[in-house]
Design a protein around this motif. Structure first.
Motif, PDB file in Angstrom:
ATOM      1  N   CYS A 198       0.826  -1.203   0.000  1.00 49.41           N
ATOM      2  CA  CYS A 198       0.000   0.000   0.000  1.00 49.41           C
ATOM      3  C   CYS A 198       0.863   1.256   0.000  1.00 49.41           C
ATOM      4  CB  CYS A 198      -0.929   0.003   1.213  1.00 49.41           C
ATOM      5  SG  CYS A 198      -2.277  -1.206   1.128  1.00 49.41           S
ATOM      6  N   SER A 199       1.942   1.236   0.777  1.00 49.41           N
ATOM      7  CA  SER A 199       2.838   2.383   0.825  1.00 49.41           C
ATOM      8  C   SER A 199       3.532   2.586  -0.517  1.00 49.41           C
ATOM      9  CB  SER A 199       3.882   2.190   1.934  1.00 49.41           C
ATOM     10  OG  SER A 199       3.260   2.139   3.198  1.00 49.41           O
ATOM     11  N   HIS A 203      -0.145   5.172  -0.986  1.00 49.42           N
ATOM     12  CA  HIS A 203      -1.178   5.399   0.030  1.00 49.42           C
ATOM     13  C   HIS A 203      -0.511   5.737   1.369  1.00 49.42           C
ATOM     14  CE1 HIS A 203      -4.474   3.930  -2.531  1.00 49.42           C
ATOM     15  NE2 HIS A 203      -3.611   3.026  -2.959  1.00 49.42           N
ATOM     16  N   ARG A 204      -0.083   6.972   1.534  1.00 47.60           N
ATOM     17  CA  ARG A 204       0.616   7.385   2.746  1.00 47.60           C
ATOM     18  C   ARG A 204      -0.295   7.431   3.962  1.00 47.60           C
ATOM     19  NH1 ARG A 204       4.688  12.222   0.601  1.00 47.60           N
ATOM     20  NH2 ARG A 204       5.776  10.948  -0.956  1.00 47.60           N
ATOM     21  N   TYR A 205      -1.576   7.596   3.747  1.00 51.65           N
ATOM     22  CA  TYR A 205      -2.543   7.624   4.842  1.00 51.65           C
ATOM     23  C   TYR A 205      -2.582   6.286   5.576  1.00 51.65           C
ATOM     24  CZ  TYR A 205      -7.093   8.251   7.172  1.00 51.65           C
ATOM     25  OH  TYR A 205      -8.093   8.344   8.097  1.00 51.65           O
ATOM     26  N   TYR A 206      -2.169   5.227   4.884  1.00 53.48           N
ATOM     27  CA  TYR A 206      -2.264   3.860   5.392  1.00 53.48           C
ATOM     28  C   TYR A 206      -1.511   3.660   6.704  1.00 53.48           C
ATOM     29  CZ  TYR A 206      -2.534  -1.238   4.998  1.00 53.48           C
ATOM     30  OH  TYR A 206      -2.799  -2.564   5.223  1.00 53.48           O
ATOM     31  N   CYS A 265      -6.427  -0.282   0.971  1.00 55.20           N
ATOM     32  CA  CYS A 265      -5.318   0.658   1.161  1.00 55.20           C
ATOM     33  C   CYS A 265      -5.780   2.089   1.424  1.00 55.20           C
ATOM     34  CB  CYS A 265      -4.406   0.640  -0.076  1.00 55.20           C
ATOM     35  SG  CYS A 265      -3.466  -0.893  -0.277  1.00 55.20           S
ATOM     36  N   HIS A 266      -7.052   2.392   1.141  1.00 56.74           N
ATOM     37  CA  HIS A 266      -7.544   3.750   1.333  1.00 56.74           C
ATOM     38  C   HIS A 266      -7.739   4.070   2.818  1.00 56.74           C
ATOM     39  CE1 HIS A 266     -11.137   1.266   1.592  1.00 56.74           C
ATOM     40  NE2 HIS A 266     -11.723   2.265   2.232  1.00 56.74           N
TER      41      HIS A 266
END
Length: 279
Positions: A198-199, A203-206, A265-266
């Protein structure tokens, strides 16, 4: 009065307005109704102390009004809208991990979820006195669809996050690896995990919750047996529709069920807590 003095007074008023607006926004994001209480406090202070209105006095009055609103006004009003506060005592079978969750009124759920959690907590505690469910963020007391940030979906009274169980020096403990309950992820000791994928996909929010621990410790390890028992108890409840957990933990705990899913991943990582959702 000189023009510079008028200008400085105007600028000072504008800055005060912006500061109050920021406080209102922050309190609203954190507790839903805190911003309203701050505005009422401001108006009350200006009415009672028109010439002696100070920030310290306003903060003191705000604290009194906020506590009164939190524990006296909000619970019965929320009940009228179909939401109920989870238990606030740490001595019960269902307990808050952090009292900040209670103070910010982030511990409200609908009756169905309340019944589910209470039933699961009672059953687990009957099997093992160390199995006391510790809840994290649930939902706000009012307004369907009002976001409980930084969560994506905690906005309808149907969701709650639960802590895992941990061992300290090989013995069961009610301690958790982070003060907030979030951000201390279970180490997989593997590469190619969903967190890495995911990273890598941007997707940094993950993994954002690693900055929200409010302090952490590294002397605890996952209690696989008790965590597995908690999850199986919740899966067996027909009212439960979904449980979110990281794929590596589903595999590690040898769990397989259509209700047990990867959140995507969101959202944020779910190997530091369990997301529970009812129908």
């Amino acid at each position: 009065i000189r023009l510079p003095e008028i200008l400085m007074a105007f600028i000072r008023r504008v800055l005060q307005f912006i500061a109050h607006l920021l406080v209102v926004v922050i309190l609203t994001v954190l507790s839903q109704y805190g911003g309203v209480v701050w505005l009422l406090t401001f108006l009350l202070c200006r009415f009672i102390y028109p010439r002696k209105h100070t920030l310290v006095r306003q903060c003191l009055i705000f604290a009194i009004l906020y506590f009164f609103t939190c524990f006296v006004i909000v619970p019965p009003v929320a009940k009228c809208t179909g939401r109920k506060a989870l238990p606030i005592s740490k001595k019960g079978t269902l307990r808050p991990h952090n009292y900040l969750t209670v103070l910010l009124s982030r511990n409200y759920v609908n009756q169905r979820l309340w019944n589910t959690l209470n039933s699961a907590a009672t059953k687990l505690h009957g099997e093992d006195p160390y199995l006391q469910l510790s809840y994290l963020d649930a939902c706000f007391p009012f307004i369907q669809g009002f976001p409980l940030l930084p969560h994506v979906s905690h906005d309808d009274g149907k969701k709650v996050d639960l802590s895992f169980f941990y061992l300290q020096d090989g013995k069961s403990t009610l301690r958790k690896p982070s003060r907030s309950g979030y951000g201390s992820f279970v180490d997989t000791h593997q590469s190619g995990t969903m967190a890495e994928l995911c990273s890598a996909a941007g997707h940094r929010y993950y993994t954002m919750t690693k900055y929200l621990t409010l302090g952490s410790r590294d002397d605890l390890v996952l209690d696989e047996d008790r965590t597995r028992s908690m999850i199986k108890t919740l899966l067996a409840d027909p009212a439960v529709s979904k449980l979110f957990l990281e794929p590596h933990l589903i595999q590690r705990l040898e769990l397989g069920h259509e209700k047990l899913r990867f959140q995507g991943c969101h959202s944020v990582r779910h190997d530091d807590h369990l997301h529970v959702q009812v129908r």
